[in-house]
Enzyme design. Structure first.
Site, PDB file in Angstrom:
ATOM      1  N   ASN A   6       0.854  -1.183   0.000  1.00 39.21           N
ATOM      2  CA  ASN A   6       0.000   0.000   0.000  1.00 39.21           C
ATOM      3  C   ASN A   6       0.897   1.242   0.000  1.00 39.21           C
ATOM      4  O   ASN A   6       1.421   1.630   1.025  1.00 39.21           O
ATOM      5  CB  ASN A   6      -0.901  -0.039   1.253  1.00 39.21           C
ATOM      6  CG  ASN A   6      -1.802   1.168   1.344  1.00 39.21           C
ATOM      7  OD1 ASN A   6      -1.917   1.942   0.390  1.00 39.21           O
ATOM      8  ND2 ASN A   6      -2.455   1.335   2.486  1.00 39.21           N
ATOM      9  N   TRP A   7       1.036   1.828  -1.180  1.00 32.87           N
ATOM     10  CA  TRP A   7       1.956   2.968  -1.317  1.00 32.87           C
ATOM     11  C   TRP A   7       1.386   4.240  -0.693  1.00 32.87           C
ATOM     12  O   TRP A   7       2.099   5.232  -0.569  1.00 32.87           O
ATOM     13  CB  TRP A   7       2.261   3.231  -2.793  1.00 32.87           C
ATOM     14  CG  TRP A   7       3.106   2.177  -3.459  1.00 32.87           C
ATOM     15  CD1 TRP A   7       3.585   1.033  -2.881  1.00 32.87           C
ATOM     16  CD2 TRP A   7       3.574   2.176  -4.809  1.00 32.87           C
ATOM     17  NE1 TRP A   7       4.306   0.318  -3.792  1.00 32.87           N
ATOM     18  CE2 TRP A   7       4.314   1.003  -4.995  1.00 32.87           C
ATOM     19  CE3 TRP A   7       3.430   3.042  -5.891  1.00 32.87           C
ATOM     20  CZ2 TRP A   7       4.917   0.681  -6.205  1.00 32.87           C
ATOM     21  CZ3 TRP A   7       4.015   2.732  -7.105  1.00 32.87           C
ATOM     22  CH2 TRP A   7       4.759   1.561  -7.261  1.00 32.87           C
ATOM     23  N   LYS A   8       0.121   4.218  -0.333  1.00 32.92           N
ATOM     24  CA  LYS A   8      -0.543   5.415   0.227  1.00 32.92           C
ATOM     25  C   LYS A   8      -0.155   6.625  -0.638  1.00 32.92           C
ATOM     26  O   LYS A   8      -0.131   6.522  -1.859  1.00 32.92           O
ATOM     27  CB  LYS A   8      -0.147   5.599   1.692  1.00 32.92           C
ATOM     28  CG  LYS A   8      -0.398   4.348   2.532  1.00 32.92           C
ATOM     29  CD  LYS A   8      -0.262   4.610   4.006  1.00 32.92           C
ATOM     30  CE  LYS A   8      -0.478   3.318   4.782  1.00 32.92           C
ATOM     31  NZ  LYS A   8      -0.535   3.518   6.228  1.00 32.92           N
ATOM     32  N   HIS A  90      -9.915   1.392   4.264  1.00 31.47           N
ATOM     33  CA  HIS A  90      -8.667   1.572   5.019  1.00 31.47           C
ATOM     34  C   HIS A  90      -8.935   2.567   6.152  1.00 31.47           C
ATOM     35  O   HIS A  90      -9.728   3.504   5.987  1.00 31.47           O
ATOM     36  CB  HIS A  90      -7.558   2.086   4.091  1.00 31.47           C
ATOM     37  CG  HIS A  90      -6.218   2.078   4.754  1.00 31.47           C
ATOM     38  ND1 HIS A  90      -5.820   3.065   5.623  1.00 31.47           N
ATOM     39  CD2 HIS A  90      -5.206   1.176   4.730  1.00 31.47           C
ATOM     40  CE1 HIS A  90      -4.613   2.782   6.085  1.00 31.47           C
ATOM     41  NE2 HIS A  90      -4.221   1.632   5.560  1.00 31.47           N
ATOM     42  N   GLU A 160      -6.126  -4.759  10.400  1.00 26.90           N
ATOM     43  CA  GLU A 160      -5.130  -3.705  10.624  1.00 26.90           C
ATOM     44  C   GLU A 160      -5.503  -2.912  11.877  1.00 26.90           C
ATOM     45  O   GLU A 160      -6.249  -1.928  11.784  1.00 26.90           O
ATOM     46  CB  GLU A 160      -5.109  -2.739   9.437  1.00 26.90           C
ATOM     47  CG  GLU A 160      -4.693  -3.370   8.131  1.00 26.90           C
ATOM     48  CD  GLU A 160      -4.041  -2.336   7.225  1.00 26.90           C
ATOM     49  OE1 GLU A 160      -2.870  -2.540   6.871  1.00 26.90           O
ATOM     50  OE2 GLU A 160      -4.678  -1.333   6.895  1.00 26.90           O
ATOM     51  N   GLY A 166       1.536   2.594  11.153  1.00 26.02           N
ATOM     52  CA  GLY A 166       2.449   3.740  11.225  1.00 26.02           C
ATOM     53  C   GLY A 166       3.125   3.836  12.583  1.00 26.02           C
ATOM     54  O   GLY A 166       3.591   4.907  12.976  1.00 26.02           O
ATOM     55  N   SER A 206       2.782  -1.823  10.644  1.00 28.46           N
ATOM     56  CA  SER A 206       4.203  -1.852  11.015  1.00 28.46           C
ATOM     57  C   SER A 206       4.893  -3.173  10.676  1.00 28.46           C
ATOM     58  O   SER A 206       5.782  -3.620  11.412  1.00 28.46           O
ATOM     59  CB  SER A 206       4.391  -1.510  12.495  1.00 28.46           C
ATOM     60  OG  SER A 206       3.932  -0.200  12.742  1.00 28.46           O
ATOM     61  N   GLY A 227       2.577  -0.884   4.433  1.00 29.87           N
ATOM     62  CA  GLY A 227       2.695   0.525   4.078  1.00 29.87           C
ATOM     63  C   GLY A 227       4.151   0.928   3.906  1.00 29.87           C
ATOM     64  O   GLY A 227       4.783   0.615   2.891  1.00 29.87           O
TER      65      GLY A 227
HETATM   66  P1  PGA Z   1       2.361   0.662   7.847  1.00 27.36           P
HETATM   67  O1  PGA Z   1       0.901   0.836   7.190  1.00 27.36           O
HETATM   68  O2  PGA Z   1       2.931  -0.617   7.299  1.00 27.36           O
HETATM   69  O3  PGA Z   1       3.121   1.867   7.404  1.00 27.36           O
HETATM   70  O4  PGA Z   1       2.154   0.611   9.328  1.00 27.36           O
HETATM   71  C1  PGA Z   1       0.074  -0.259   6.979  1.00 27.36           C
HETATM   72  C2  PGA Z   1      -1.245   0.172   6.374  1.00 27.36           C
HETATM   73  O5  PGA Z   1      -1.796   1.203   6.794  1.00 27.36           O
HETATM   74  O6  PGA Z   1      -1.771  -0.480   5.461  1.00 27.36           O
END
Ligand code: PGA
Length: 244
Positions: A6-8, A90, A160, A166, A206, A227
């Site tokens: 997930n590149w956000k 999400h 999640e 994050g 994470s 992410g």
């Molecule tokens: P993260 O995000 O790996 O940066 O914690 C995961 C997500 O929100 O899909």
């Protein structure tokens, strides 16, 4: 395993997008299913005409079917640029006001267009009485109940927990295992014991090269939604190497 990157909005540079795609191509030969979820402009640029094993997902899907809806990325647009999946619900979308009802409507849009929805669920925090389990159950039930039994089998769930997204630490593998068993129990009530056993459940929050192997081994999941560690070619490669 199903690995969703997930590149956000981290990736906003076409050179980096291409580099990550190249790294994915190399790694998609190792037997895992690799899905990239770039931002909308890069999704079109990378997935249109894609002939590799790498698959694509959108990060969201519009509630609108089409027509006079300025600014929307509809499920059909996403399908027609070659994506296979759509991430729905999400927590970063839910934080903008997306309710379980909206999530269910978006799942409908995705499925009707032929996309496989990756539905994100997860609690804000854990209370000692375990009330958060009711919230999780509600997220799963409201997502699946409007669907036919056949459609329910198409849904990928991504657990999640918000406190792990994050963050500095992922969930402990044993705790993940426990909650995945609970999610499968809820799934069994909504589908069947057989259906629940077959359902794909991912973990996100994470995940990084230091914890992915242990989470994969003990967590009881069929893959990950990643992410930060997926937007840097070095850590992304290291991460996938851990799964070899
Ligand atoms: P993260 O995000 O790996 O940066 O914690 C995961 C997500 O929100 O899909």
């Amino acid at each position: 395993m199903l690995i969703v990157a997930n590149w956000k909005a981290y990736v906003d540079d076409s050179k980096l997008a291409k580099r990550l795609f190249e790294a994915s191509k190399a790694l998609s030969r190792v037997g895992h299913t690799l899905v990239l979820a770039p931002g909308a402009p890069f999704l079109g640029a990378l997935s249109l005409g894609n002939r590799t094993k790498v698959q694509f997902a959108s990060q969201d899907v519009s509630l609108k079917e089409g027509g006079a809806a300025t600014g929307e990325s509809t499920a059909l647009m996403i399908k027609n640029v070659g994506a296979t999946y759509a991430i729905v619900g999400h927590s970063e979308r839910r934080a903008l006001g997306e309710t379980n009802v909206v999530v269910a409507d978006k799942i409908r849009q995705a499925i009707d267009a032929g996309l496989l929805p990756i539905v994100c669920i997860g609690e804000h925090e854990r209370d000692p009485e375990g009330k958060y389990l009711g919230g999780l159950r509600e997220q799963v039930a409201s997502a699946l109940k409007p669907l036919t039994p056949k459609e329910r089998a198409l849904v990928v769930l991504a657990y999640e927990p918000l406190w792990a997204i994050g963050a500095t630490q992922a969930i402990h593998p044993d705790d993940l295992h426990e909650i995945i068993l609970y999610i499968r129990k809820v799934l069994a009530e909504l589908t069947s014991v057989k259906g629940a056993a077959k359902s794909i459940v991912l973990y996100g929050g994470s995940v990084d090269p230091s914890n992915i192997a242990a989470l994969g081994k003990a967590g009881g999941v069929q893959g990950f939604l990643i992410g930060r560690a997926s937007v840097e070619p070095k850590s992304f490669t290291a991460l996938l190497r851990e799964l070899l």
